[in-house]
Each structure stands twice: as structure tokens, then as C-alpha cells.
Motif scaffolding. Structure first.
Motif, mmCIF file in Angstrom:
data_model
loop_
_atom_site.group_PDB
_atom_site.id
_atom_site.type_symbol
_atom_site.label_atom_id
_atom_site.label_comp_id
_atom_site.label_asym_id
_atom_site.label_seq_id
_atom_site.Cartn_x
_atom_site.Cartn_y
_atom_site.Cartn_z
ATOM 1 N N UNK A 12 0.667 -1.703 0.003
ATOM 2 C CA UNK A 12 -0.351 -0.178 -0.292
ATOM 3 C C UNK A 12 0.755 1.078 -0.019
ATOM 4 N N UNK A 13 1.959 1.057 0.015
ATOM 5 C CA UNK A 13 2.516 2.651 -0.169
ATOM 6 C C UNK A 13 4.360 2.327 -1.028
ATOM 7 N N UNK A 14 4.763 3.092 -1.553
ATOM 8 C CA UNK A 14 5.722 3.426 -2.327
ATOM 9 C C UNK A 14 6.974 4.501 -2.065
ATOM 10 N N UNK A 15 8.072 4.361 -2.765
ATOM 11 C CA UNK A 15 9.458 5.234 -2.283
ATOM 12 C C UNK A 15 9.555 6.147 -3.204
ATOM 13 N N UNK A 16 10.399 6.636 -3.553
ATOM 14 C CA UNK A 16 11.267 7.310 -4.556
ATOM 15 C C UNK A 16 12.350 7.033 -4.352
ATOM 16 N N UNK A 17 13.212 5.958 -4.059
ATOM 17 C CA UNK A 17 14.669 5.156 -4.741
ATOM 18 C C UNK A 17 14.412 3.695 -4.150
ATOM 19 N N UNK A 18 15.226 3.683 -4.889
ATOM 20 C CA UNK A 18 15.543 2.355 -5.262
ATOM 21 C C UNK A 18 15.995 1.182 -3.634
ATOM 22 N N UNK A 19 16.387 2.265 -2.750
ATOM 23 C CA UNK A 19 17.378 1.874 -1.732
ATOM 24 C C UNK A 19 16.058 1.443 -0.845
ATOM 25 N N UNK A 20 14.526 2.031 -1.071
ATOM 26 C CA UNK A 20 13.579 1.761 -0.023
ATOM 27 C C UNK A 20 12.688 0.495 -0.763
ATOM 28 N N UNK A 21 12.904 0.226 -2.121
ATOM 29 C CA UNK A 21 12.225 -1.338 -2.347
ATOM 30 C C UNK A 21 12.063 -2.150 -2.363
ATOM 31 N N UNK A 22 10.662 -2.975 -1.747
ATOM 32 C CA UNK A 22 10.843 -4.489 -1.684
ATOM 33 C C UNK A 22 11.386 -5.391 -2.479
ATOM 34 N N UNK A 23 11.907 -6.012 -1.680
ATOM 35 C CA UNK A 23 12.820 -7.426 -3.115
ATOM 36 C C UNK A 23 12.505 -8.385 -3.806
ATOM 37 N N UNK B 124 3.504 -12.224 -6.957
ATOM 38 C CA UNK B 124 2.274 -12.374 -5.682
ATOM 39 C C UNK B 124 2.039 -11.648 -5.073
ATOM 40 N N UNK B 125 3.365 -10.502 -4.736
ATOM 41 C CA UNK B 125 3.410 -8.948 -4.008
ATOM 42 C C UNK B 125 1.626 -8.379 -4.716
ATOM 43 N N UNK B 126 2.430 -8.101 -5.898
ATOM 44 C CA UNK B 126 1.904 -7.205 -6.888
ATOM 45 C C UNK B 126 -0.053 -7.326 -6.735
ATOM 46 N N UNK B 127 -0.442 -8.775 -7.110
ATOM 47 C CA UNK B 127 -1.221 -8.989 -6.924
ATOM 48 C C UNK B 127 -1.961 -9.096 -5.672
ATOM 49 N N UNK B 128 -1.151 -8.390 -4.261
ATOM 50 C CA UNK B 128 -2.061 -8.075 -2.767
ATOM 51 C C UNK B 128 -2.031 -6.695 -2.646
ATOM 52 N N UNK B 129 -1.721 -5.530 -4.084
ATOM 53 C CA UNK B 129 -1.504 -4.302 -3.994
ATOM 54 C C UNK B 129 -2.507 -3.665 -3.929
ATOM 55 N N UNK B 130 -2.650 -2.972 -2.769
ATOM 56 C CA UNK B 130 -4.546 -1.911 -2.601
ATOM 57 C C UNK B 130 -4.476 -1.271 -3.561
ATOM 58 N N UNK B 131 -6.052 -0.400 -4.499
ATOM 59 C CA UNK B 131 -6.139 -0.151 -5.511
ATOM 60 C C UNK B 131 -5.002 0.630 -5.824
ATOM 61 N N UNK B 132 -5.061 1.870 -4.618
ATOM 62 C CA UNK B 132 -4.152 2.858 -5.111
ATOM 63 C C UNK B 132 -2.947 3.202 -5.633
ATOM 64 N N UNK B 133 -2.452 1.710 -5.189
ATOM 65 C CA UNK B 133 -1.069 0.912 -5.314
ATOM 66 C C UNK B 133 -0.881 0.920 -7.011
ATOM 67 N N UNK B 134 -2.274 -0.288 -7.453
ATOM 68 C CA UNK B 134 -2.376 -1.189 -8.535
ATOM 69 C C UNK B 134 -2.490 0.112 -10.112
ATOM 70 N N UNK B 135 -3.062 0.504 -9.631
ATOM 71 C CA UNK B 135 -3.074 1.464 -10.457
ATOM 72 C C UNK B 135 -2.085 2.857 -10.774
ATOM 73 N N UNK B 136 -0.474 2.456 -10.474
ATOM 74 C CA UNK B 136 0.341 3.264 -10.402
ATOM 75 C C UNK B 136 1.377 2.650 -11.774
ATOM 76 N N UNK B 137 0.184 1.407 -12.632
ATOM 77 C CA UNK B 137 1.166 1.035 -13.469
ATOM 78 C C UNK B 137 2.114 -0.361 -13.690
#
Length: 105
Positions: free
Chosen positions: A45-56, A65-78
Motif C-alpha cells: 500500500x505504499x511506495x518510495x522514490x528510491x531503489x534502496x527503499x523498494x521491497x526486494x 504474488x506481491x503485486x496481486x496483494x496491492x491496494x487499488x491505489x498502488x495497482x493504479x500506478x502501472x
């Protein structure tokens, strides 16, 4: 001379435990976020502006599986799964030839 021996022992012990730095694949989920040059999912349900904060992830199936769990607001960000490589320090075993392909770490 007695002061030098413990320091030498610690130095040699540290070298015996040294690892090898290798490039290892990982997967992240890139997003298109307004106002961000780069954007990555950090949770479902959240995002970051840098690669170091990305979930790996260690494989693309986990990322999917992680993408399928996204909230609609994150899913709308392609969301797009991307493979990256990162340096990782590993401890080679006695039979490993990793020292030929990596750097000490």
C-alpha cells in the motif's frame, strides 16, 4: 612483541572469515508515480522514490504474488516487475570457485 601477536591473530582470523562480493539477481516492482522520477513499491500500500527503499524478492513469482496483494491505489500506478542485480557478500565453502568471479568483502 607480545602486543603485536594478538593484533596479527585478529587480522588473520578476519581474513579467514572474509566473504566474496558477487552480483546477485533481485526483483522489484517499479511504479509510475506523479512527481517521482523513479518510483518503487515498498509495501502493498505504499511506495518510495528510491531503489534502496523498494521491497526486494528472490524470484519473480514472489514479486508477482506481491503485486496481486496491492491496494487499488498502488495497482493504479502501472506496476511492472523488474530484475536488478545487487552486490551481495557471501561466504564461499571449501569447494566453491566463487573467488574467481567475485571480490573480497
Amino acid at each position: 612483541m607480545r602486543v603485536m601477536l594478538p593484533a596479527l591473530f585478529l587480522s588473520v582470523a578476519g581474513l579467514a572469515q572474509a566473504g566474496i562480493l558477487i552480483n546477485s539477481p533481485a526483483w522489484v516492482v517499479a511504479l509510475q508515480c506523479d512527481g517521482y522520477q523513479q518510483c518503487y513499491a515498498s509495501s502493498n500500500g505504499s511506495y518510495t522514490g528510491n531503489l534502496s527503499g523498494a521491497r526486494r524478492f528472490t524470484d519473480p513469482a514472489q514479486a508477482e504474488r506481491f503485486v496481486r496483494s496491492f491496494t487499488s491505489s498502488i495497482r493504479d500506478k502501472s506496476p511492472q516487475i523488474q530484475q536488478i542485480t545487487e552486490p551481495v557478500c557471501v561466504q564461499p565453502d571449501a569447494n566453491s570457485k566463487a573467488h574467481e568471479n567475485g571480490k573480497p568483502c
